[in-house]
Design a protein around this motif. Structure first.
Motif, PDB file in Angstrom:
ATOM      1  N   UNK A 179       0.800  -1.226   0.000  1.00 16.26           N
ATOM      2  CA  UNK A 179       0.000   0.000   0.000  1.00 16.26           C
ATOM      3  C   UNK A 179       0.830   1.272   0.000  1.00 16.26           C
ATOM      4  N   UNK A 180       2.068   1.189   0.508  1.00 10.36           N
ATOM      5  CA  UNK A 180       3.021   2.292   0.409  1.00 10.36           C
ATOM      6  C   UNK A 180       4.414   1.702   0.462  1.00 10.36           C
ATOM      7  N   UNK A 181       5.433   2.537   0.320  1.00 18.45           N
ATOM      8  CA  UNK A 181       6.813   2.038   0.223  1.00 18.45           C
ATOM      9  C   UNK A 181       7.290   1.318   1.466  1.00 18.45           C
ATOM     10  N   UNK A 182       6.650   1.593   2.601  1.00 17.92           N
ATOM     11  CA  UNK A 182       7.148   1.069   3.871  1.00 17.92           C
ATOM     12  C   UNK A 182       6.269  -0.022   4.471  1.00 17.92           C
ATOM     13  N   UNK A 183       5.278  -0.491   3.715  1.00 16.83           N
ATOM     14  CA  UNK A 183       4.325  -1.441   4.280  1.00 16.83           C
ATOM     15  C   UNK A 183       4.058  -2.588   3.316  1.00 16.83           C
ATOM     16  N   UNK A 184       4.031  -3.794   3.854  1.00 13.77           N
ATOM     17  CA  UNK A 184       3.624  -4.975   3.100  1.00 13.77           C
ATOM     18  C   UNK A 184       2.459  -5.610   3.839  1.00 13.77           C
ATOM     19  N   UNK A 185       1.389  -5.913   3.100  1.00 21.38           N
ATOM     20  CA  UNK A 185       0.218  -6.550   3.685  1.00 21.38           C
ATOM     21  C   UNK A 185       0.037  -7.913   3.032  1.00 21.38           C
ATOM     22  N   UNK A 186       0.032  -8.944   3.843  1.00 15.99           N
ATOM     23  CA  UNK A 186      -0.151 -10.309   3.352  1.00 15.99           C
ATOM     24  C   UNK A 186      -1.484 -10.828   3.893  1.00 15.99           C
ATOM     25  N   UNK A 187      -2.326 -11.275   2.970  1.00 17.77           N
ATOM     26  CA  UNK A 187      -3.631 -11.821   3.332  1.00 17.77           C
ATOM     27  C   UNK A 187      -3.606 -13.334   3.149  1.00 17.77           C
ATOM     28  N   UNK A 188      -4.113 -14.041   4.137  1.00 13.79           N
ATOM     29  CA  UNK A 188      -4.138 -15.498   4.075  1.00 13.79           C
ATOM     30  C   UNK A 188      -5.581 -15.993   4.111  1.00 13.79           C
ATOM     31  N   UNK A 189      -5.792 -17.172   3.573  1.00 12.53           N
ATOM     32  CA  UNK A 189      -7.139 -17.732   3.489  1.00 12.53           C
ATOM     33  C   UNK A 189      -7.598 -18.318   4.803  1.00 12.53           C
ATOM     34  N   UNK A 190      -6.649 -18.610   5.671  1.00 13.73           N
ATOM     35  CA  UNK A 190      -6.950 -19.246   6.951  1.00 13.73           C
ATOM     36  C   UNK A 190      -5.864 -18.852   7.938  1.00 13.73           C
ATOM     37  N   UNK A 191      -6.114 -18.957   9.237  1.00 17.38           N
ATOM     38  CA  UNK A 191      -5.039 -18.673  10.198  1.00 17.38           C
ATOM     39  C   UNK A 191      -3.793 -19.482   9.855  1.00 17.38           C
ATOM     40  N   UNK A 192      -2.651 -18.823   9.890  1.00 17.95           N
ATOM     41  CA  UNK A 192      -1.406 -19.455   9.435  1.00 17.95           C
ATOM     42  C   UNK A 192      -0.320 -19.208  10.474  1.00 17.95           C
ATOM     43  N   UNK A 193      -0.277 -20.008  11.541  1.00 16.42           N
ATOM     44  CA  UNK A 193       0.671 -19.747  12.627  1.00 16.42           C
ATOM     45  C   UNK A 193       2.132 -19.892  12.235  1.00 16.42           C
ATOM     46  N   UNK A 194       2.403 -20.593  11.127  1.00 12.43           N
ATOM     47  CA  UNK A 194       3.791 -20.768  10.703  1.00 12.43           C
ATOM     48  C   UNK A 194       4.197 -19.779   9.616  1.00 12.43           C
ATOM     49  N   UNK A 195       3.428 -18.714   9.421  1.00 12.07           N
ATOM     50  CA  UNK A 195       3.764 -17.770   8.354  1.00 12.07           C
ATOM     51  C   UNK A 195       5.142 -17.148   8.564  1.00 12.07           C
ATOM     52  N   UNK A 196       5.447 -16.741   9.788  1.00 12.55           N
ATOM     53  CA  UNK A 196       6.741 -16.099  10.025  1.00 12.55           C
ATOM     54  C   UNK A 196       7.898 -17.046   9.743  1.00 12.55           C
ATOM     55  N   UNK A 197       7.788 -18.310  10.174  1.00 10.87           N
ATOM     56  CA  UNK A 197       8.883 -19.249   9.901  1.00 10.87           C
ATOM     57  C   UNK A 197       8.972 -19.546   8.405  1.00 10.87           C
TER      58      UNK A 197
END
Length: 508
Positions: A146-164
């Motif tokens: 949405x801007x140079x300093x932000x990333x938005x990731x949308x997932x279809x379901x809760x994803x507890x391992x997204x960071x790893x």
């Protein structure tokens, strides 16, 4: 993705090298803001196949590239995710939207600005080109800047391992679009990391210079030099002579000697890797669980561990090592030929041949294969060992041309890394063709369960079934073994085998 080390030859890139520098010599590195200081010389066991971090599967490449590129988040020494290119993040109440705030003022090695568009491009490249880590984005429905300093990731379901998934370095680095599209990334990569590639002499060495503008602070070292030395005796002799400062080309049979050697520093720590055997369930008689269980009882794991690691590895009948918070205790398959024979009799198996796929590029697989052949001979099983190079090994695995194979998985962090791709019916690395609806349901549930204790129970149940039904015959968790000069400070051996020199320095 199977995180296995691959050997390969890389192309020559015309750039400045440090070939004339002796170990620890103070140098002036052109193209690196004329930083004066020490160059740390590291010996690694082979040459990278290429330097594109999203395409390579070579551990030798990752040993270099860990110091050249960054990820959005990164594991610390305890394998817990910490800020990296993203300095913070928030998760929506419904667990479906992750918002990452990026660091200000980060630049690539060529001076160009790093922005959120670079993150979107990097992830879209993995997804669109179906690179090895595309499976890590399975739950993601949108990646936006949405801007140079932000990333938005949308997932279809809760994803507890997204960071790893985003922070496990291998294949998840943030790359520069121009560097990719020019093709230069394979030999002259441009990242945001603490060091930049300044020279590459194929068959000899790769040289890196310190990035004085690194967001994490300029390294104390002026540069790094990676030399390709495959013989352990040669690497250790070079270390003791002062020609190199660090190496992981260490024979495990010398660990006890190195522990008492005051002239070197030994780094020995349990790893998050595991080694295993897999039987091809698309072939008879290996499709019969009783036959697979018989082999699991027949194999002498103690002998294998002693032969391949001289006792430095930890026996484990599941994938996740004991030091992990996700560890599950399991000890079903003690070596028992009587039980093995009874299971074979019950299955109506009276003997035959077994095509065991090892590889000459991993001598431990050949050594283990020889022990396995001896273990199975009393059961009337004649083991025929094949040992092609690793590239051919991969082709044979992917086409299902084997009865049994041995290999290891490296770089695991989250329990999903240890089990989903390998044992889910639709898993990307389920070469053995294992399928169990209950295991599929447990692994699917583990991917969306946000309560850690409930999640641990799901994986413990799935892992137990996987072992009971012998999707894999788990063997051991190896140790990370590295040796360096006492002059090296600020370096730590890590369970994930990450080789990072950004905080290292040389005394004297």
């Amino acid at each position: 993705m199977n995180k296995r080390t691959a050997l390969g030859a890389a192309s020559l890139v015309a750039a400045l090298t440090l070939a004339g520098c002796s170990a620890g010599e103070s140098v002036d590195i052109d193209g690196a803001d004329s930083v004066d200081g020490d160059v740390l010389i590291a010996a690694i066991g082979g040459e990278p196949d290429q330097l594109d971090p999203q395409r390579t599967s070579s551990y030798f490449a990752f040993e270099v590239l860990e110091n050249v590129f960054d990820t959005l988040v990164a594991p610390d020494e305890n394998l817990e995710m910490q800020p990296a290119l993203a300095e913070s993040w928030e998760v929506s109440d419904d667990q479906l939207t992750w918002t990452f705030d990026l660091r200000d003022g980060v630049t690539f090695h060529d001076g160009s600005e790093f922005t959120s568009e670079d993150v979107v491009y990097s992830y879209r490249r993995i997804i669109d080109e179906q690179l090895a880590n595309a499976w890590k984005f399975a739950a993601i429905t949108d990646i936006a800047a949405p801007d140079d300093d932000t990333v938005v990731i949308t997932v279809a379901q809760p994803t507890p391992n997204l960071l790893s998934n985003l922070g496990g370095f291998k294949g998840m680095a943030i790359v520069q679009q121009e560097n990719v599209e020019s093709g230069d990334i394979t030999t002259a990569p441009i990242g945001t990391g603490p060091f930049s590639v300044t020279g590459y002499s194929s068959g000899d060495r790769i040289t890196l210079a310190a990035n004085s503008d690194y967001w994490g602070g300029a390294p104390e070292l002026a540069g790094l030099e990676y030399r390709f030395i495959s013989e352990p005796a040669t690497a250790l002799a070079a270390l003791r002579a002062g020609d190199i400062h660090w190496t992981d080309v260490v024979p495990p049979q010398q660990v006890s000697e190195l522990e008492s050697d005051d002239t070197v520093q030994l780094g020995l720590t349990p790893s998050s890797d595991y080694w295993y055997l897999a039987l091809n369930e698309a072939r008879e008689p290996w499709s019969d669980v009783r036959v697979r269980q018989a082999l699991a009882y027949a194999i002498d794991r103690d002998a294998i561990v002693q032969a391949v690691s001289y006792g430095t590895a930890a026996l484990n009948q599941l994938a996740i090592p004991e030091q992990s918070v996700w560890y599950t205790e399991y000890d079903e398959y003690s070596t028992d030929l009587d039980t093995a024979q009874a299971l074979l009799d019950e299955a109506g198996f009276t003997g035959g041949t077994l095509d065991l796929l090892a590889t000459s590029d991993y001598p431990e697989t050949v050594t283990a294969a020889q022990i396995i052949a001896s273990n199975l001979e009393p059961l009337g099983i004649d083991v025929e060992i094949r040992q092609p190079d690793f590239s051919t090994w991969l082709d044979e695995q992917n086409t299902g041309n084997f009865d049994m194979l041995m290999m290891g998985w490296l770089g695991n962090i989250d329990p999903d890394d240890f089990y989903y791709a390998q044992h889910h019916t639709d898993g990307a690395s389920n070469a053995q063709k294992y399928s169990n609806a209950e295991v599929d349901a447990l692994l699917d549930a583990g991917r969306i369960e946000t309560d850690p204790e409930a999640r641990k129970e799901l994986y413990a149940e799935a892992a137990t079934i996987i072992a009971d039904e012998v999707s894999y015959i788990y063997l051991y968790n190896p140790s990370v073994i590295q040796v360096w000069s006492p002059d090296v400070t600020g370096y730590t051996t890590r369970a994930d085998r990450a080789i990072r020199f950004d905080e290292a320095s040389l005394a004297g």
